[in-house]
Scaffold this active site. Structure first.
Site, PDB file in Angstrom:
ATOM      1  N   ASP A 226       0.824  -1.192   0.000  1.00  0.00           N
ATOM      2  CA  ASP A 226       0.000   0.000   0.000  1.00  0.00           C
ATOM      3  C   ASP A 226       0.870   1.258   0.000  1.00  0.00           C
ATOM      4  O   ASP A 226       1.875   1.337   0.706  1.00  0.00           O
ATOM      5  CB  ASP A 226      -0.892  -0.010   1.250  1.00  0.00           C
ATOM      6  CG  ASP A 226      -1.892   1.106   1.280  1.00  0.00           C
ATOM      7  OD1 ASP A 226      -2.736   1.167   0.377  1.00  0.00           O
ATOM      8  OD2 ASP A 226      -1.832   1.933   2.216  1.00  0.00           O
ATOM      9  N   GLU A 276      15.235 -15.064   0.336  1.00  0.00           N
ATOM     10  CA  GLU A 276      15.646 -16.067   1.312  1.00  0.00           C
ATOM     11  C   GLU A 276      14.806 -17.338   1.178  1.00  0.00           C
ATOM     12  O   GLU A 276      15.185 -18.391   1.712  1.00  0.00           O
ATOM     13  CB  GLU A 276      15.479 -15.518   2.734  1.00  0.00           C
ATOM     14  CG  GLU A 276      16.384 -14.342   3.073  1.00  0.00           C
ATOM     15  CD  GLU A 276      16.014 -13.692   4.405  1.00  0.00           C
ATOM     16  OE1 GLU A 276      15.118 -14.240   5.094  1.00  0.00           O
ATOM     17  OE2 GLU A 276      16.599 -12.649   4.742  1.00  0.00           O
TER      18      GLU A 276
END
Length: 562
Positions: A226, A276
């Site tokens: 957002d 990751e």
């Protein structure tokens, strides 16, 4: 129809040896997000299982089969984290929990597991520009002294007595600064209940990296971010007065609180967090910037994966303007090796089945209400909306679909004033209607007080009379219905690999837009008379054809020899 130009003219395509055909996205990579169709679920308005009149996670779980059957690849959930709901969940108090209005973390896990079982990926909303004023950090800041570490997490500044630090105005209307009892002011680009974080503070940055991992560890497939063009503010916080006609979330010239260079460092950090994880997780930016070229800065190879193409969403229903923004988009996003991401509607804009027939009468964030001028007749708006969808879903790249547009829902214009809940309505004293009209709960059944949204019949916003005919039940299996049009287009898009294709413009009448994508020719008629279709099999049309010709405000897909 003869070919005239193709998106091989884009800078990205020039890096390849062919002078005629740009390589498809599939040639470049197999990442799912490059051509996915993503369905936005606005949780409070999708399906209510608890009976309190507000949609919830269990309601979503119960309806996921319908989403899968539509033919999309991914669902995006608007905010469901703990919040006082001053701005429909975009004011977060706990980024690692579920608001009881929507359920529990266990409910979320069940929803996510069911989505994955159905072959649907799930991305969730993340709100990093600001928190709720009820967030523990902000409460600590209010209790602490000026200059304290607690206040350094937010944008606290000294003013000049009763004069705030600068003249910035809130997106929702009114001043963007609120004074606290000890005399300091805090910045809130949105409501006063939504204080902005200070992203120059490493503690803030570390906190959000940990929040990302919390949800990634639960199995989410990514995040829609957002206000991704916010976060970082210009040094010195200089005064800024936007043009009178500026959209709520942007401006035509540099804005000191949008699109600052430092924001990109944040997303480079986030990209390393996502990497990751062995499987593909993505970031999508809500970045309201003036040009497509600027938006493309969010999707450079070491930053985000997608960015909403608000330039496309904002383009008028005009063939030359649409061709221009399509060319510009394919060039700008292609130049950084990213897909263009197409969108027509979401929870912040007037639904495109209404907006495309309004002209320039609906600036982003303003909304449409009963006193607005020129609100179109519903059939006229829907005809353009269906044609626009057929055009969008034929374009290469990823596409977003907002819940209810597959039913042809128009903007809910006739909401009573006392029912409205958008902060924009209140902060502008009713001058702007805000976004409630596109957030009304969607209809599932022909009957019932809330058309199947809630078994109790309750609904947090009233649904318009006449929505029974637009319900999913009323349209299911009905030839020519908007629901069945969406199903057909999404099935054909996958079968013909249009999302992973490329386009070749075809010479036509100026009132017609036409291009080839693979073995499909797309023709859209913007003129006031019917036009001839190319030879071939008509795969889909957004309205009934007239003796083999294409009527006005209609789009068709025709299969030919590639």
């Amino acid at each position: 129809m003869a070919p005239s130009r193709m998106h091989a003219d884009a800078p990205y395509c020039k890096r390849f040896h062919s002078s005629r055909v740009c390589p498809t996205l599939t040639d470049m990579t197999h990442e799912w997000w490059r051509s996915a169709v993503i369905y936005q679920i606005y949780p409070r308005s999708f399906a209510d299982a608890s009976g309190d009149g507000v949609g919830d996670l269990t309601g979503i779980t119960n309806r996921l089969d319908a989403v899968r059957d539509l033919g999309v690849d991914v669902v995006w959930l608007s905010p469901f984290m703990t919040s006082p709901q001053k701005d429909a969940g975009y004011d977060v108090t706990d980024y690692r929990d579920i608001d009881p209005l929507f359920g529990t973390l266990e409910d979320f896990d069940r929803m996510l597991a069911r989505a994955h079982e159905l072959g649907l990926r799930v991305i969730i909303d993340l709100v990093p520009n600001h928190s709720s004023d009820q967030h523990v950090w902000f409460q600590q800041a209010l209790a602490a002294a000026p200059g304290s570490p607690e206040r350094a997490r937010y944008m606290f500044r000294d003013g000049d007595g009763d004069t705030p630090p600068n003249n910035w105005q809130s997106v929702f209307g009114g001043p963007a600064w609120t004074r606290v009892p000890d005399g300091q002011w805090y910045l809130h680009l949105f409501d006063s209940s939504q204080p902005d974080f200070d992203w120059s503070n490493e503690e803030v940055r570390a906190e959000f990296r940990d929040i990302l991992r919390f949800w990634l560890d639960r199995g989410v497939d990514g995040f829609r971010v957002d206000v991704a063009h916010g976060l970082v503010k210009a040094d010195g916080l200089p005064n800024y007065t936007p043009p009178a006609d500026a959209a709520s979330m942007g401006g035509a010239e540099p804005v000191p609180y949008w699109g600052q260079d430092g924001v990109h460092d944040v997303y480079r950090e986030w990209r390393t967090v996502l990497e990751e994880y062995e499987d593909e997780r993505i970031l999508c930016a809500e970045a309201w910037m003036p040009t497509v070229q600027e938006i493309a800065n969010w999707v450079r190879p070491d930053e985000m994966h997608q960015a909403f193409n608000f330039g496309y969403l904002s383009t008028a229903w005009d063939p030359a303007e649409l061709r221009g923004i399509i060319d510009e988009s394919l060039a700008a996003f292609g130049d950084v090796g990213a897909p263009s991401t197409w969108v027509l509607s979401n929870h912040d804009v007037v639904r495109h089945a209404t907006r495309l027939a309004l002209g320039d009468a609906a600036p982003q964030g303003h909304g449409v209400g009963p006193r607005s001028e020129g609100v179109p007749e519903q059939t006229f708006g829907l005809r353009r909306g269906r044609a626009a969808t057929a055009l969008m879903l034929a374009l290469p790249g990823s596409a977003y679909v907002y819940q209810g547009e597959e039913l042809g829902l128009p903007e809910a214009v006739e909401l009573p004033d006392e029912a409205r809940q958008d902060p924009t309505w209140f902060r502008t004293g009713g001058e702007r209607y805000g976004r409630d009209g596109c957030r009304v709960p969607i209809p599932w059944t022909r009957s019932g007080e809330s058309y199947g949204f809630s078994e109790s019949g309750a609904s947090w916003l009233p649904q318009p009379d006449g929505w029974a005919a637009l319900s999913r039940e009323a349209q299911e299996g009905v030839e020519g219905s908007t629901l069945e049009l969406y199903r057909s287009l999404l099935r054909l898009r996958r079968e013909h690999a249009l999302g992973a294709g490329g386009i070749e413009w075809l010479d036509t009448d100026p009132s017609v837009l036409s291009f080839r994508n693979g073995d499909v020719i797309v023709v859209v008629n913007f003129g006031d008379r019917a036009v001839e279709l190319p030879n071939g099999e008509v795969l889909a049309a957004s309205a009934t054809l007239e003796g083999g010709t294409l009527p006005t405000d209609t789009a068709a897909w025709v299969r030919t020899e590639a």
